[in-house]
Design a protein around this motif. Sequence first.
Motif, PDB file in Angstrom:
ATOM      1  N   ILE A  80       6.333   2.676  37.090  1.00  0.00           N
ATOM      2  CA  ILE A  80       5.619   3.368  36.021  1.00  0.00           C
ATOM      3  C   ILE A  80       6.506   4.501  35.511  1.00  0.00           C
ATOM      4  CG2 ILE A  80       3.554   4.671  35.390  1.00  0.00           C
ATOM      5  CD1 ILE A  80       2.146   3.379  37.805  1.00  0.00           C
ATOM      6  N   VAL A  81       6.629   4.616  34.196  1.00  0.00           N
ATOM      7  CA  VAL A  81       7.375   5.695  33.562  1.00  0.00           C
ATOM      8  C   VAL A  81       6.389   6.476  32.705  1.00  0.00           C
ATOM      9  CG1 VAL A  81       9.300   6.309  32.053  1.00  0.00           C
ATOM     10  CG2 VAL A  81       9.454   4.263  33.511  1.00  0.00           C
ATOM     11  N   ILE A  82       6.362   7.802  32.894  1.00  0.00           N
ATOM     12  CA  ILE A  82       5.438   8.625  32.118  1.00  0.00           C
ATOM     13  C   ILE A  82       6.194   9.741  31.401  1.00  0.00           C
ATOM     14  CG2 ILE A  82       3.438   8.111  33.552  1.00  0.00           C
ATOM     15  CD1 ILE A  82       3.801  10.839  34.904  1.00  0.00           C
ATOM     16  N   GLY A  83       5.616  10.183  30.300  1.00  0.00           N
ATOM     17  CA  GLY A  83       6.110  11.338  29.565  1.00  0.00           C
ATOM     18  C   GLY A  83       4.917  12.195  29.203  1.00  0.00           C
ATOM     19  N   TYR A  84       5.128  13.518  29.166  1.00  0.00           N
ATOM     20  CA  TYR A  84       4.016  14.419  28.861  1.00  0.00           C
ATOM     21  C   TYR A  84       4.515  15.828  28.584  1.00  0.00           C
ATOM     22  CZ  TYR A  84       4.615  15.788  33.780  1.00  0.00           C
ATOM     23  OH  TYR A  84       5.141  16.217  34.977  1.00  0.00           O
ATOM     24  N   HIS A  85       3.618  16.657  28.078  1.00  0.00           N
ATOM     25  CA  HIS A  85       3.856  18.092  27.923  1.00  0.00           C
ATOM     26  C   HIS A  85       3.011  18.779  28.989  1.00  0.00           C
ATOM     27  CE1 HIS A  85       2.788  22.102  26.239  1.00  0.00           C
ATOM     28  NE2 HIS A  85       4.085  22.117  26.007  1.00  0.00           N
ATOM     29  N   VAL A  86       3.603  19.743  29.691  1.00  0.00           N
ATOM     30  CA  VAL A  86       2.858  20.505  30.695  1.00  0.00           C
ATOM     31  C   VAL A  86       2.802  21.965  30.288  1.00  0.00           C
ATOM     32  CG1 VAL A  86       4.869  20.977  32.166  1.00  0.00           C
ATOM     33  CG2 VAL A  86       2.575  21.023  33.164  1.00  0.00           C
ATOM     34  N   LYS A  87       1.655  22.560  30.505  1.00  0.00           N
ATOM     35  CA  LYS A  87       1.482  24.007  30.377  1.00  0.00           C
ATOM     36  C   LYS A  87       0.862  24.462  31.687  1.00  0.00           C
ATOM     37  CE  LYS A  87       0.064  27.543  27.154  1.00  0.00           C
ATOM     38  NZ  LYS A  87      -0.524  27.789  25.817  1.00  0.00           N
ATOM     39  N   ALA A  88       1.672  25.143  32.496  1.00  0.00           N
ATOM     40  CA  ALA A  88       1.252  25.561  33.832  1.00  0.00           C
ATOM     41  C   ALA A  88       1.059  27.077  33.874  1.00  0.00           C
ATOM     42  CB  ALA A  88       2.298  25.130  34.854  1.00  0.00           C
ATOM     43  N   HIS A  89       0.094  27.505  34.681  1.00  0.00           N
ATOM     44  CA  HIS A  89      -0.224  28.925  34.798  1.00  0.00           C
ATOM     45  C   HIS A  89      -0.247  29.347  36.268  1.00  0.00           C
ATOM     46  CE1 HIS A  89      -1.478  29.109  30.583  1.00  0.00           C
ATOM     47  NE2 HIS A  89      -2.036  27.926  30.802  1.00  0.00           N
ATOM     48  N   ARG A  90       0.251  30.556  36.479  1.00  0.00           N
ATOM     49  CA  ARG A  90       0.182  31.188  37.802  1.00  0.00           C
ATOM     50  C   ARG A  90       0.027  32.682  37.530  1.00  0.00           C
ATOM     51  NH1 ARG A  90       4.563  29.028  40.271  1.00  0.00           N
ATOM     52  NH2 ARG A  90       5.950  30.360  39.094  1.00  0.00           N
ATOM     53  N   GLY A  91      -1.172  33.200  37.780  1.00  0.00           N
ATOM     54  CA  GLY A  91      -1.429  34.604  37.431  1.00  0.00           C
ATOM     55  C   GLY A  91      -1.208  34.807  35.942  1.00  0.00           C
ATOM     56  N   ASP A  92      -0.345  35.764  35.585  1.00  0.00           N
ATOM     57  CA  ASP A  92      -0.032  36.038  34.178  1.00  0.00           C
ATOM     58  C   ASP A  92       1.147  35.215  33.670  1.00  0.00           C
ATOM     59  OD1 ASP A  92      -2.043  37.919  34.056  1.00  0.00           O
ATOM     60  OD2 ASP A  92      -0.721  39.608  34.529  1.00  0.00           O
ATOM     61  N   GLU A  93       1.749  34.425  34.525  1.00  0.00           N
ATOM     62  CA  GLU A  93       2.939  33.645  34.156  1.00  0.00           C
ATOM     63  C   GLU A  93       2.534  32.278  33.598  1.00  0.00           C
ATOM     64  OE1 GLU A  93       7.019  31.991  36.316  1.00  0.00           O
ATOM     65  OE2 GLU A  93       5.498  33.018  37.505  1.00  0.00           O
ATOM     66  N   THR A  94       3.218  31.867  32.530  1.00  0.00           N
ATOM     67  CA  THR A  94       3.004  30.554  31.924  1.00  0.00           C
ATOM     68  C   THR A  94       4.346  29.841  31.819  1.00  0.00           C
ATOM     69  OG1 THR A  94       1.118  31.329  30.639  1.00  0.00           O
ATOM     70  CG2 THR A  94       2.189  29.334  29.864  1.00  0.00           C
ATOM     71  N   TYR A  95       4.329  28.544  32.067  1.00  0.00           N
ATOM     72  CA  TYR A  95       5.536  27.715  31.937  1.00  0.00           C
ATOM     73  C   TYR A  95       5.170  26.482  31.132  1.00  0.00           C
ATOM     74  CZ  TYR A  95       9.352  24.566  33.215  1.00  0.00           C
ATOM     75  OH  TYR A  95      10.408  23.688  33.177  1.00  0.00           O
ATOM     76  N   GLU A  96       6.020  26.127  30.173  1.00  0.00           N
ATOM     77  CA  GLU A  96       5.822  24.920  29.375  1.00  0.00           C
ATOM     78  C   GLU A  96       7.072  24.067  29.416  1.00  0.00           C
ATOM     79  OE1 GLU A  96       3.838  24.886  25.511  1.00  0.00           O
ATOM     80  OE2 GLU A  96       3.720  27.085  25.733  1.00  0.00           O
ATOM     81  N   ALA A  97       6.876  22.763  29.420  1.00  0.00           N
ATOM     82  CA  ALA A  97       8.016  21.838  29.372  1.00  0.00           C
ATOM     83  C   ALA A  97       7.532  20.466  28.924  1.00  0.00           C
ATOM     84  CB  ALA A  97       8.680  21.733  30.740  1.00  0.00           C
ATOM     85  N   TYR A  98       8.472  19.704  28.409  1.00  0.00           N
ATOM     86  CA  TYR A  98       8.267  18.277  28.173  1.00  0.00           C
ATOM     87  C   TYR A  98       8.908  17.569  29.348  1.00  0.00           C
ATOM     88  CZ  TYR A  98       6.680  19.637  23.626  1.00  0.00           C
ATOM     89  OH  TYR A  98       5.960  20.209  22.607  1.00  0.00           O
ATOM     90  N   CYS A  99       8.192  16.619  29.932  1.00  0.00           N
ATOM     91  CA  CYS A  99       8.629  16.021  31.185  1.00  0.00           C
ATOM     92  C   CYS A  99       8.588  14.499  31.136  1.00  0.00           C
ATOM     93  CB  CYS A  99       7.718  16.474  32.337  1.00  0.00           C
ATOM     94  SG  CYS A  99       7.608  18.256  32.540  1.00  0.00           S
ATOM     95  N   THR A 100       9.402  13.908  31.976  1.00  0.00           N
ATOM     96  CA  THR A 100       9.301  12.489  32.281  1.00  0.00           C
ATOM     97  C   THR A 100       9.343  12.343  33.794  1.00  0.00           C
ATOM     98  OG1 THR A 100      11.688  12.072  32.232  1.00  0.00           O
ATOM     99  CG2 THR A 100      10.480  11.743  30.161  1.00  0.00           C
ATOM    100  N   SER A 101       8.668  11.328  34.279  1.00  0.00           N
ATOM    101  CA  SER A 101       8.733  10.962  35.695  1.00  0.00           C
ATOM    102  C   SER A 101       8.724   9.440  35.786  1.00  0.00           C
ATOM    103  CB  SER A 101       7.529  11.501  36.482  1.00  0.00           C
ATOM    104  OG  SER A 101       7.570  12.900  36.599  1.00  0.00           O
ATOM    105  N   THR A 102       9.426   8.936  36.748  1.00  0.00           N
ATOM    106  CA  THR A 102       9.397   7.512  37.060  1.00  0.00           C
ATOM    107  C   THR A 102       8.873   7.385  38.480  1.00  0.00           C
ATOM    108  OG1 THR A 102      11.301   7.134  35.626  1.00  0.00           O
ATOM    109  CG2 THR A 102      10.735   5.374  37.195  1.00  0.00           C
ATOM    110  N   ILE A 103       7.859   6.548  38.637  1.00  0.00           N
ATOM    111  CA  ILE A 103       7.170   6.405  39.919  1.00  0.00           C
ATOM    112  C   ILE A 103       7.227   4.937  40.312  1.00  0.00           C
ATOM    113  CG2 ILE A 103       4.973   6.769  41.114  1.00  0.00           C
ATOM    114  CD1 ILE A 103       4.379   8.757  38.677  1.00  0.00           C
ATOM    115  N   ARG A 104       7.605   4.675  41.556  1.00  0.00           N
ATOM    116  CA  ARG A 104       7.663   3.274  41.994  1.00  0.00           C
ATOM    117  C   ARG A 104       6.770   3.060  43.198  1.00  0.00           C
ATOM    118  NH1 ARG A 104      11.816   1.544  46.180  1.00  0.00           N
ATOM    119  NH2 ARG A 104      12.544   3.494  47.056  1.00  0.00           N
ATOM    120  N   ARG A 105       6.258   1.837  43.291  1.00  0.00           N
ATOM    121  CA  ARG A 105       5.408   1.480  44.422  1.00  0.00           C
ATOM    122  C   ARG A 105       6.301   1.105  45.594  1.00  0.00           C
ATOM    123  NH1 ARG A 105       1.715  -2.546  42.595  1.00  0.00           N
ATOM    124  NH2 ARG A 105       3.390  -3.996  42.949  1.00  0.00           N
TER     125      ARG A 105
END
Length: 121
Positions: free
Chosen positions: A73-98
């Motif tokens: 499986i190959v996925i692509g997405y945008h992530v917006k992550a939060h930790r306290g007052d900190e925010t991180y954004e990125a465009y990501c891909t991951s490849t997952i195999r069984r």
Amino acid sequence: MDDDRLWGFEQSLWTEGPDNYREKVDAEVVMVLPQPPFVHQGSQAIDAVASTPVWDSAELTEQTVSRPQEGLIVIGYHVKAHRGDETYEAYCTSTIRRIEHEVWRVVQHQQTPPLVTPAKI
């Protein structure tokens, strides 16, 4: 792996700790992360991600899924992550195999922070 489980699996890599990474990331993984040395492989990649603080929340949007062959499986997405007052954004891909029935591992992951911050209106 159905889409709901797939996205829960990926989101857990943002919001759960180092034990989760070591369970779900393949020993031969290749990662490209937005900090030197940028390209990581194997245990170096797992250690690089496991040593970062866990995010309190992560919103995955712009989700795309490709299943080029059985057990891959190959996925692509945008992530917006939060930790306290900190925010991180990125465009990501991951490849997952069984690996075996119901056992999946990340074999590739890449993060690209946005190059331009959208203008606020």
